[in-house]
Design a protein around this motif. Structure first.
Motif, PDB file in Angstrom:
ATOM      1  N   SER A  57      12.011  12.244  -6.355  1.00  0.00           N
ATOM      2  CA  SER A  57      10.966  11.482  -5.425  1.00  0.00           C
ATOM      3  C   SER A  57       9.724  12.116  -5.996  1.00  0.00           C
ATOM      4  CB  SER A  57      11.024  11.547  -4.027  1.00  0.00           C
ATOM      5  OG  SER A  57      11.214  12.947  -3.454  1.00  0.00           O
ATOM      6  N   ASP A  59       7.324  13.125  -4.100  1.00  0.00           N
ATOM      7  CA  ASP A  59       6.857  14.334  -3.183  1.00  0.00           C
ATOM      8  C   ASP A  59       7.845  15.465  -3.693  1.00  0.00           C
ATOM      9  OD1 ASP A  59       9.217  13.730  -2.069  1.00  0.00           O
ATOM     10  OD2 ASP A  59       8.167  12.959  -0.049  1.00  0.00           O
ATOM     11  N   TRP A 101      11.251   5.647  -8.146  1.00  0.00           N
ATOM     12  CA  TRP A 101      10.677   5.611  -6.773  1.00  0.00           C
ATOM     13  C   TRP A 101       9.462   5.018  -6.501  1.00  0.00           C
ATOM     14  CZ3 TRP A 101      12.623   7.963  -2.596  1.00  0.00           C
ATOM     15  CH2 TRP A 101      13.882   8.906  -2.864  1.00  0.00           C
ATOM     16  N   THR A 102       9.059   4.510  -5.439  1.00  0.00           N
ATOM     17  CA  THR A 102       7.430   4.130  -5.146  1.00  0.00           C
ATOM     18  C   THR A 102       6.858   5.143  -4.824  1.00  0.00           C
ATOM     19  OG1 THR A 102       8.409   3.842  -2.760  1.00  0.00           O
ATOM     20  CG2 THR A 102       8.329   1.910  -3.955  1.00  0.00           C
ATOM     21  N   ALA A 103       5.518   5.040  -4.890  1.00  0.00           N
ATOM     22  CA  ALA A 103       4.575   6.256  -4.957  1.00  0.00           C
ATOM     23  C   ALA A 103       4.521   6.841  -3.590  1.00  0.00           C
ATOM     24  CB  ALA A 103       3.099   5.585  -5.299  1.00  0.00           C
ATOM     25  N   ASP A 104       4.971   6.465  -2.871  1.00  0.00           N
ATOM     26  CA  ASP A 104       5.126   7.154  -1.299  1.00  0.00           C
ATOM     27  C   ASP A 104       6.204   7.915  -1.006  1.00  0.00           C
ATOM     28  OD1 ASP A 104       6.549   5.161  -0.988  1.00  0.00           O
ATOM     29  OD2 ASP A 104       5.364   4.087   0.861  1.00  0.00           O
ATOM     30  N   SER A 105       7.203   7.858  -1.885  1.00  0.00           N
ATOM     31  CA  SER A 105       8.656   8.537  -2.058  1.00  0.00           C
ATOM     32  C   SER A 105       9.259   7.833  -0.747  1.00  0.00           C
ATOM     33  CB  SER A 105       8.262   9.878  -1.663  1.00  0.00           C
ATOM     34  OG  SER A 105       7.901  10.612  -2.999  1.00  0.00           O
ATOM     35  N   LYS A 106       9.130   6.715  -0.487  1.00  0.00           N
ATOM     36  CA  LYS A 106       9.813   6.127   0.768  1.00  0.00           C
ATOM     37  C   LYS A 106      10.643   4.924   0.467  1.00  0.00           C
ATOM     38  CE  LYS A 106       6.327   7.207   4.248  1.00  0.00           C
ATOM     39  NZ  LYS A 106       5.208   6.786   5.262  1.00  0.00           N
ATOM     40  N   GLN A 156       1.821   4.436 -12.106  1.00  0.00           N
ATOM     41  CA  GLN A 156       1.228   3.809 -11.015  1.00  0.00           C
ATOM     42  C   GLN A 156       1.743   2.343 -10.958  1.00  0.00           C
ATOM     43  OE1 GLN A 156      -1.386   4.873  -9.100  1.00  0.00           O
ATOM     44  NE2 GLN A 156      -0.741   6.679 -10.423  1.00  0.00           N
ATOM     45  N   ALA A 176       2.500   1.717  -5.702  1.00  0.00           N
ATOM     46  CA  ALA A 176       1.943   1.948  -4.086  1.00  0.00           C
ATOM     47  C   ALA A 176       2.016   0.805  -3.100  1.00  0.00           C
ATOM     48  CB  ALA A 176       0.514   2.646  -4.369  1.00  0.00           C
ATOM     49  N   ASN A 177       2.391  -0.156  -3.911  1.00  0.00           N
ATOM     50  CA  ASN A 177       2.623  -1.521  -2.972  1.00  0.00           C
ATOM     51  C   ASN A 177       3.682  -2.236  -3.523  1.00  0.00           C
ATOM     52  OD1 ASN A 177       1.988  -3.471  -1.187  1.00  0.00           O
ATOM     53  ND2 ASN A 177       0.220  -4.298  -2.384  1.00  0.00           N
TER      54      ASN A 177
END
Length: 450
Positions: A57, A59, A101-106, A156, A176-177
Motif C-alpha cells: 500500500s 502508506d 491500491w487507491t491513493a489513500d491505501s483504503k 495518480q 484519489a477518487n
C-alpha cells in the motif's frame, strides 16, 4: 537488487534451502530489515503453491497479495498487515492479474475471472466493507477481450485496459477518487492497440494506429482522444514500451533487432543508453517512483552475464549494481561475439548473433549449434546462458538467429512469419544454417539445431 519506493527499498531473496522467495524491505533513511512476505511460510503444508500479484500500500503498512494453492489458476487475494505479519481480510477467490491500491491505501482494484478463465471485470474492494465489490468496468462487448489493471508511473491514475492483444481500449480512474466515472481515452477500433501513461495533464500513448511499429502520441486529459504525434512510427525503430517519468519520457524499443532505450526530455533532446557490445539484450527494469534519476536497467549479452545497472541520468553513465554469478566460474574475457546478417532465399536480411571461445576460427572445419524460435511475436534476443558454456569450452560456436515469426525486427517481422507466410520462418532457419556453413562458421553436417 533493492528497488526504492517511498520510505523503503524492497527486494526478494532465496534463503538457503528454500524453493520460494522471501520478500524484504528496509527504511531508506536507515534501520533494520523487515519481512514483507514469506512465500515459504505461505507454501507450508500445501502440495502446490504459487504467488501471483503482490503490492504494498502507498502508506507502507499493508500488502495485498494473491495465491494459488491448488493449481487452478484462480487466485485468492488477501490483505496482510506487514508489521504483525497477519492477514486482516480475504478479498476474493476468483482473481487473475494485477492488484492496484487507491491513493489513500483504503481500497484495492482487482480483476475477476469467469468460468472460462476470462478476466471480465475490474472491481473495487474497500477495506473493511462486506458484500459484493463495486464493478469499475465490465467487458460485455466482446467475450474475447480481457480486462487488466495498472497504475500510471506518477501513481495518480488507475489504468483499466480491455484488449484481445490485437485491439485495445483504455479507461482512467483517479487513484484519489476511485468512485469517479472512468474516463475513456479512445473507443476501440479493430486492429488498433494502444497503451497509456499519464504525467500531470498529459497522456502519453503508444499506438499502432498509423504505423505497424507503433508511434508515441500525446493528448490532454480534457480531450483524451485527440492524439498528436510525438515520435513517429518507423520501419527501422520498433517501439515496445513507454514510461512517463517526471524528468523525461523513457522509450523502450529495438533498432534493427537490437534493444534500445531512449530518454526524451521536454525540449525534444534525446539520450540513448550506451550499450556497446555487438549483440545484447536490454530492458527497463523495476522503477516504482514518479521520477528515476537512477533508471534501473536489466542487461545481458552473449558474453556478459545478466547484469543490473542503474543509469545515472545526470552523469550519463551506467552504474553496475549486480552481475549474475556462474557457480562453476566464468571469465568473460575468454569469449567473444559477433552479429551479422544472412541473406534468406527471398532476399531478406536475417540477423544472426554468434558467440565462441577466443581462438575459434571460422575456417570451415568447426562445429556449431544454431538456435531460433520464430513464433507468436516472441523475440529471440542474444542474451547470456551459462548452459552453453560447456559447448563453447569444447570448441563449438553457438549462434542465435532472429528469424521471422518473432517481432525481433518489428511487428511486420512477426506478420511475415505468420499464417500464409509461415514458411518464411522455416526457410529463414534453413537459409541461416546454410549461410553459416558458407561463411566458414561450421563444416557441412557439423551443425546441431534447436
Amino acid at each position: 537488487v533493492p528497488v526504492p519506493n517511498g520510505a523503503y527499498e524492497y527486494w526478494w531473496q532465496f534463503k538457503p534451502g528454500d524453493q520460494y522467495r522471501t520478500w524484504m524491505r528496509r527504511p531508506r533513511a536507515g534501520g533494520a530489515e523487515q519481512l514483507v512476505l514469506s512465500e515459504p511460510e505461505l507454501a507450508k503444508g500445501h502440495d502446490y503453491f504459487r504467488l501471483g500479484a503482490q503490492n504494498v500500500s502507498p502508506d507502507g503498512k499493508l500488502i495485498a497479495y494473491a495465491t494459488d494453492r491448488d493449481g487452478s489458476e484462480r487466485f485468492t487475494i488477501r490483505i496482510r498487515e506487514i508489521a504483525s505479519a497477519k492477514d486482516i481480510e480475504t478479498v476474493t477467490k476468483v482473481s487473475v492479474g494485477g492488484i492496484e491500491w487507491t491513493a489513500d491505501s483504503k481500497a484495492i482494484v482487482w480483476t475477476e475471472v469467469n468460468d472460462n478463465w476470462r478476466r471480465i471485470k475490474a472491481r473495487l474492494h474497500v477495506l473493511g466493507q462486506t458484500g459484493e465489490d463495486r464493478v469499475l468496468y465490465e467487458e460485455t462487448e466482446d467475450k474475447g477481450f480481457g480486462v487488466s489493471v495498472a497504475k500510471s508511473q506518477d501513481g495518480q491514475w488507475l489504468i483499466i485496459t480491455t484488449s484481445d492483444h490485437v485491439s485495445s481500449e483504455v479507461r482512467l480512474v483517479p487513484a484519489a477518487n476511485p468512485a469517479a466515472p472512468p474516463l475513456l481515452v479512445k473507443p476501440r477500433h479493430a486492429g488498433v492497440t494502444y497503451e497509456v501513461d499519464v504525467l500531470g495533464q498529459t497522456l502519453f500513448i503508444r499506438t499502432n494506429d498509423t504505423h505497424v511499429n507503433f508511434r508515441v502520441a500525446t493528448a490532454s486529459l480534457n480531450v483524451p482522444g485527440d492524439w498528436t504525434t510525438l515520435i513517429a512510427g518507423s520501419e527501422r525503430d520498433y517501439i515496445t514500451g513507454i514510461a512517463a517519468f517526471t524528468s523525461y519520457l523513457a522509450v523502450q524499443g529495438r533498432r534493427d533487432g537490437l534493444d534500445r532505450i531512449v530518454l526524451r526530455k521536454d525540449d525534444g533532446s534525446e539520450t540513448v543508453l550506451p550499450f556497446t557490445e555487438a549483440a545484447y539484450t536490454a530492458s527497463i527494469g523495476s522503477n516504482l517512483e514518479p521520477d528515476a534519476p537512477l533508471l534501473r536497467v536489466n542487461y545481458a549479452s552473449m558474453v556478459t552475464p545478466a547484469t543490473v545497472y542503474d543509469y545515472d541520468v545526470n552523469a550519463g553513465k551506467l552504474v553496475t549494481r549486480k552481475v549474475q554469478q556462474v557457480p562453476s566460474g566464468y571469465d568473460a574475457s575468454e569469449y567473444e561475439s559477433q552479429r551479422f546478417f544472412v541473406t534468406a532465399r527471398d532476399g531478406v536480411q536475417v540477423p544472426v548473433a554468434i558467440v565462441y571461445r577466443k581462438g575459434f576460427k571460422p575456417d570451415g572445419s568447426g562445429k556449431l549449434h544454431l538456435y531460433a524460435y520464430g513464433a507468436y511475436g516472441i523475440p529471440t534476443m542474444p542474451g547470456f546462458s551459462a548452459n552453453r558454456l560447456s559447448l563453447l569450452d569444447r570448441g563449438m560456436a553457438y549462434a542465435v538467429a532472429q528469424i521471422r515469426g518473432g517481432d525481433d525486427l518489428g511487428y511486420q517481422w512477426y506478420l511475415d512469419g505468420k499464417l500464409a507466410k509461415r514458411t518464411n520462418t522455416f526457410n529463414d532457419f534453413v537459409d541461416v544454417a546454410k549461410g553459416l556453413v558458407t561463411a566458414g562458421w561450421a563444416a557441412p553436417g557439423m551443425i546441431s539445431a534447436s
